[in-house]
Design an enzyme around this catalytic site. Sequence first.
Site, PDB file in Angstrom:
ATOM      1  N   THR A   1       0.823  -1.205   0.000  1.00 15.63           N
ATOM      2  CA  THR A   1       0.000   0.000   0.000  1.00 15.63           C
ATOM      3  C   THR A   1       0.859   1.258   0.000  1.00 15.63           C
ATOM      4  OG1 THR A   1      -0.099   0.113   2.399  1.00 15.63           O
ATOM      5  CG2 THR A   1      -1.817  -1.179   1.311  1.00 15.63           C
ATOM      6  N   CYS A   2       0.183   2.373  -0.247  1.00 21.66           N
ATOM      7  CA  CYS A   2       0.852   3.678  -0.295  1.00 21.66           C
ATOM      8  C   CYS A   2       0.944   4.284   1.092  1.00 21.66           C
ATOM      9  CB  CYS A   2       0.028   4.606  -1.179  1.00 21.66           C
ATOM     10  SG  CYS A   2       0.723   4.793  -2.783  1.00 21.66           S
ATOM     11  N   ASP A   3       1.322   3.510   2.076  1.00 19.24           N
ATOM     12  CA  ASP A   3       1.342   4.025   3.437  1.00 19.24           C
ATOM     13  C   ASP A   3       2.663   3.626   4.085  1.00 19.24           C
ATOM     14  OD1 ASP A   3      -0.871   4.865   5.781  1.00 19.24           O
ATOM     15  OD2 ASP A   3       0.881   3.759   6.461  1.00 19.24           O
TER      16      ASP A   3
END
Length: 410
Positions: A339-341
């Site tokens: 994910t983009c986290d």
Amino acid sequence: MSSELIDLRRRETAALLSTDAARAALALHGTPLLLLSPERVRRQYRRLRAALPFVLFHYAVKALADDAVIAALAGDGCCFDVATGEELAIVRRHGIDSDRVIHTHPIKKPTEIEEALAQGVRTFVIDNETELAKFEGAPADVRLLVRLAYRSPHAKSDLSTKFGVGPVEAGRLVGIARARGIHVAGFSFHVGSQLDDPDRFADAVTETLALMHALECEHGVRFTVLDIGGGFPAAYDAPVASIEVLGARLRPVLEPHAHRLEIIAEPGRILVAECMTLVTSVVGIAERGDGRWYYLDDGVYGSYSNVVAEDVHPLVFAVRELLGADTDAHRWSTVAGPTCDSTDVVAREAMLPDLAVGDLVASPVMGAYTAVTASRFNGRTLTPIAVVGFGMPHPAVAVDPVRERVDALA
Ligand SMILES: Cc1ncc(COP(=O)(O)O)c(C=O)c1O
């Protein structure tokens, strides 16, 4: 970390990935994929029963609410512990009688209690007066357990901060229940999840038995149930007290009371932690200031949810290496999710050979509090579960579109 345990996990993972069933499931579904072995669930249940034969084990469905797990345990005579109406529905779908089910969430929606009562569930847990009042007028055979709190700062999840009461409040609740004609049959506690401390567990039993005795004398009643909860630890990357060691510590404390008390346990993690192995693929590689990063197609917002919620340190193996391929020099690597986290980091110091995009990575001991706590963050789908049985030649595949769950082998 223990090299002996890690070698064992390596060998087990290699053996699983060499089976026709695992290969077929991976060929069919690709990654990420959770491989579930019901046989390992059965094995753990049989070990528990052998260690504490007078205890009625109720599997805590919350740890992994999977049909293959429920079926394996039901077939062996295990009972079930549910925390919600949804978990009750899953268990009931298997045709399991409600007298094999207890509802142990100390806080319940009134409609959920009505529904559980209508389904025939009779054992519930409470830890406050508001919850007690919800049982006024309930059928006469309903039995309540008062949840006690024991601080467990060494457990991965110290549940006593959210639920449970001390001895004085427990006595007060028993008094109120008696005055209102509500049947308190006994007490429950949870020493904390992943508690590697057999003495603490045994102390909680001893303290509860002492409280029961004191309240029996004070109120002139006889309690009939002692529920010792869950908490049995799983060996992730380090050894923990085994089922046999815990059983040997608890047995002398519990057994003298088994003739007059129904002794219940609610194990979750210990039954299912080892039954699932996660297989992922490397989807990206980057060289950063702190070394090499590998990005996988599952992460902490998915099946590795146990990393953040429970501080589990998952083992991360390169499948190529497990299966005997020559591998280059190893390096400490960071393993991250897709994910983009920035919190989506699975392992900070994994010793891995050089990997390429598309290479498979496997993590064993991924059965408990993984799939059930995964989210759909970033629009990702939940990782499918393929049921595999050792030594069975061909997959019979059935896809459940709701859960995207896959049975590679029944
Ligand atoms: C009431 C109750 N029972 C049983 C369990 C299962 O605990 P474990 O997985 O540690 O055995 C839990 C876990 O949170 C729980 O809350």
